[in-house]
Each structure stands twice: as C-alpha cells, then as structure tokens.
Write a protein that holds these residues in place. Sequence first.
Motif, PDB file in Angstrom:
ATOM      1  N   VAL A   1      53.352 103.444  10.731  1.00 19.82           N
ATOM      2  CA  VAL A   1      54.460 103.728  11.641  1.00 19.82           C
ATOM      3  C   VAL A   1      55.002 102.406  12.181  1.00 19.82           C
ATOM      4  O   VAL A   1      54.259 101.453  12.380  1.00 19.82           O
ATOM      5  CB  VAL A   1      54.035 104.663  12.810  1.00 19.82           C
ATOM      6  CG1 VAL A   1      53.741 106.070  12.308  1.00 19.82           C
ATOM      7  CG2 VAL A   1      52.841 104.109  13.555  1.00 19.82           C
ATOM      8  N   SER A   2      56.292 102.372  12.444  1.00 18.62           N
ATOM      9  CA  SER A   2      56.935 101.119  12.845  1.00 18.62           C
ATOM     10  C   SER A   2      56.456 100.598  14.198  1.00 18.62           C
ATOM     11  O   SER A   2      56.505  99.400  14.449  1.00 18.62           O
ATOM     12  CB  SER A   2      58.455 101.279  12.856  1.00 18.62           C
ATOM     13  OG  SER A   2      58.835 102.282  13.776  1.00 18.62           O
ATOM     14  N   CYS A   3      55.945 101.470  15.059  1.00 22.25           N
ATOM     15  CA  CYS A   3      55.506 100.987  16.366  1.00 22.25           C
ATOM     16  C   CYS A   3      54.250 100.116  16.273  1.00 22.25           C
ATOM     17  O   CYS A   3      53.879  99.459  17.236  1.00 22.25           O
ATOM     18  CB  CYS A   3      55.299 102.131  17.345  1.00 22.25           C
ATOM     19  SG  CYS A   3      54.059 103.334  16.887  1.00 22.25           S
ATOM     20  N   LEU A   4      53.619 100.053  15.105  1.00 26.80           N
ATOM     21  CA  LEU A   4      52.455  99.182  14.915  1.00 26.80           C
ATOM     22  C   LEU A   4      52.819  97.872  14.207  1.00 26.80           C
ATOM     23  O   LEU A   4      51.945  97.059  13.932  1.00 26.80           O
ATOM     24  CB  LEU A   4      51.368  99.908  14.116  1.00 26.80           C
ATOM     25  CG  LEU A   4      50.720 101.099  14.805  1.00 26.80           C
ATOM     26  CD1 LEU A   4      49.764 101.810  13.848  1.00 26.80           C
ATOM     27  CD2 LEU A   4      49.996 100.675  16.069  1.00 26.80           C
ATOM     28  N   ASP A   5      54.102  97.670  13.938  1.00 25.74           N
ATOM     29  CA  ASP A   5      54.536  96.476  13.210  1.00 25.74           C
ATOM     30  C   ASP A   5      54.336  95.184  13.994  1.00 25.74           C
ATOM     31  O   ASP A   5      54.048  94.145  13.415  1.00 25.74           O
ATOM     32  CB  ASP A   5      56.010  96.588  12.814  1.00 25.74           C
ATOM     33  CG  ASP A   5      56.245  97.550  11.669  1.00 25.74           C
ATOM     34  OD1 ASP A   5      55.267  97.907  10.980  1.00 25.74           O
ATOM     35  OD2 ASP A   5      57.408  97.938  11.463  1.00 25.74           O
ATOM     36  N   ASP A   6      54.512  95.227  15.290  1.00 29.34           N
ATOM     37  CA  ASP A   6      54.435  94.016  16.110  1.00 29.34           C
ATOM     38  C   ASP A   6      53.056  93.871  16.749  1.00 29.34           C
ATOM     39  O   ASP A   6      52.359  94.858  16.995  1.00 29.34           O
ATOM     40  CB  ASP A   6      55.497  94.068  17.211  1.00 29.34           C
ATOM     41  CG  ASP A   6      56.910  94.171  16.646  1.00 29.34           C
ATOM     42  OD1 ASP A   6      57.197  93.449  15.676  1.00 29.34           O
ATOM     43  OD2 ASP A   6      57.703  94.973  17.174  1.00 29.34           O
ATOM     44  N   ALA A   7      52.682  92.632  17.043  1.00 33.43           N
ATOM     45  CA  ALA A   7      51.384  92.367  17.692  1.00 33.43           C
ATOM     46  C   ALA A   7      51.304  93.079  19.043  1.00 33.43           C
ATOM     47  O   ALA A   7      50.272  93.634  19.402  1.00 33.43           O
ATOM     48  CB  ALA A   7      51.182  90.871  17.867  1.00 33.43           C
ATOM     49  N   VAL A   8      52.403  93.071  19.781  1.00 28.49           N
ATOM     50  CA  VAL A   8      52.487  93.811  21.045  1.00 28.49           C
ATOM     51  C   VAL A   8      53.404  94.993  20.792  1.00 28.49           C
ATOM     52  O   VAL A   8      54.559  94.820  20.385  1.00 28.49           O
ATOM     53  CB  VAL A   8      53.045  92.918  22.179  1.00 28.49           C
ATOM     54  CG1 VAL A   8      53.228  93.718  23.455  1.00 28.49           C
ATOM     55  CG2 VAL A   8      52.142  91.715  22.406  1.00 28.49           C
ATOM     56  N   ASN A   9      52.885  96.194  21.020  1.00 27.61           N
ATOM     57  CA  ASN A   9      53.647  97.404  20.746  1.00 27.61           C
ATOM     58  C   ASN A   9      54.908  97.443  21.602  1.00 27.61           C
ATOM     59  O   ASN A   9      54.843  97.353  22.824  1.00 27.61           O
ATOM     60  CB  ASN A   9      52.767  98.636  21.014  1.00 27.61           C
ATOM     61  CG  ASN A   9      53.361  99.891  20.433  1.00 27.61           C
ATOM     62  OD1 ASN A   9      54.536 100.165  20.603  1.00 27.61           O
ATOM     63  ND2 ASN A   9      52.536 100.650  19.743  1.00 27.61           N
ATOM     64  N   GLN A  10      56.064  97.568  20.946  1.00 28.02           N
ATOM     65  CA  GLN A  10      57.362  97.572  21.624  1.00 28.02           C
ATOM     66  C   GLN A  10      57.849  98.975  21.967  1.00 28.02           C
ATOM     67  O   GLN A  10      58.889  99.127  22.605  1.00 28.02           O
ATOM     68  CB  GLN A  10      58.404  96.885  20.724  1.00 28.02           C
ATOM     69  CG  GLN A  10      58.056  95.471  20.326  1.00 28.02           C
ATOM     70  CD  GLN A  10      58.008  94.530  21.511  1.00 28.02           C
ATOM     71  OE1 GLN A  10      58.873  94.553  22.382  1.00 28.02           O
ATOM     72  NE2 GLN A  10      56.979  93.697  21.566  1.00 28.02           N
ATOM     73  N   CYS A  11      57.133  99.984  21.557  1.00 25.67           N
ATOM     74  CA  CYS A  11      57.563 101.369  21.775  1.00 25.67           C
ATOM     75  C   CYS A  11      57.484 101.715  23.264  1.00 25.67           C
ATOM     76  O   CYS A  11      56.457 101.494  23.909  1.00 25.67           O
ATOM     77  CB  CYS A  11      56.697 102.324  20.964  1.00 25.67           C
ATOM     78  SG  CYS A  11      57.151 104.067  21.179  1.00 25.67           S
ATOM     79  N   ALA A  12      58.562 102.288  23.792  1.00 21.50           N
ATOM     80  CA  ALA A  12      58.608 102.676  25.204  1.00 21.50           C
ATOM     81  C   ALA A  12      57.593 103.774  25.516  1.00 21.50           C
ATOM     82  O   ALA A  12      57.166 103.925  26.656  1.00 21.50           O
ATOM     83  CB  ALA A  12      60.019 103.130  25.570  1.00 21.50           C
TER      84      ALA A  12
END
Length: 152
Positions: A90-101
């Motif tokens: 899932v895209s919310c795991l793409d970044d080191a810090v989760n950007q999902c609201a």
Amino acid sequence: MKISAKSRYALRLMLALALEEPGSNLSVKAVAEDQDISEKYLEQIIPVLVRSGLVCSVRGAKGGYHLTRDPEDYTVGLILRTVEGSIAPVSCLDDAVNQCARCKECVTLSLWAQVDQAISNVVDHVTLADLVDKQRRIDARHSEQIKKRGSC
C-alpha cells in the motif's frame, strides 16, 4: 497483489546475465529470444538497470551487457526496488515516515506492514546466485530426462 511484468522481466534478464560466464556480454536480442520476451520491452528496462549501476553496457562486436557485481551481491528485492521503486503493498508504507492522515487510527495499517515485512523477508534473502543454482539444477534435470528418453 501482483508483481508487474516489468519487474518479472527485469529479474529474468538479470538471471540470464548471471548465468553467463564472467567476462562475457549478452545482447538484449539474445535474452529476448531465449526468454521469449519482447526485445522492445527489454530495451525499456535495461537503461534503468544500467543507470542504477546493476548492469554495465559494452559497445562493439562483442558488446552487450553484463553484471557489475557477483550474482550473490544482488538480491531479488534490490532488483525489484530498482525497477519499481517501492514494493510496499500500500502506498502509505512507501515513505519512512507515514504521510497518511489516517495512520494513527487505521486498524489495517499494521496488517499491511506485516505483509510488507513478509515480502521483504523473502525478496531480500534470495540472491541471483540462489536463482542461478536453482536454474542450473533444473537444466541438469531436464538434460538428464532428455538423455534417458534418447537411450534404449
């Protein structure tokens, strides 16, 4: 969840290069014919592998492509991430810090993180050398079966 054709073909291309004798080059055309993959498709993948330093290009009569390292230095995960970027489910795991609201209250986030970890545990522990060994065993078995069929 599916691995893209681009990633599957990149892995098959890298395996073909790993199966070659050290110091020899392999053309995209030869890989395309051997692997039954469109040459044009491989020509779109190879620049990504060259730019990333996984593959080296050699011009000339004996030119083609070869690995820049030993097969044991490439993991499947490295190759997939080079071609795809993130392989997280899932895209919310793409970044080191989760950007999902919603990450603080998302009940499924831990599930997706476990799936991501499970996938990484597999692809980051299988090397091209492992795949070369498996391919050579399959080829040897196949050759043995052909010999048995040919003898009386």
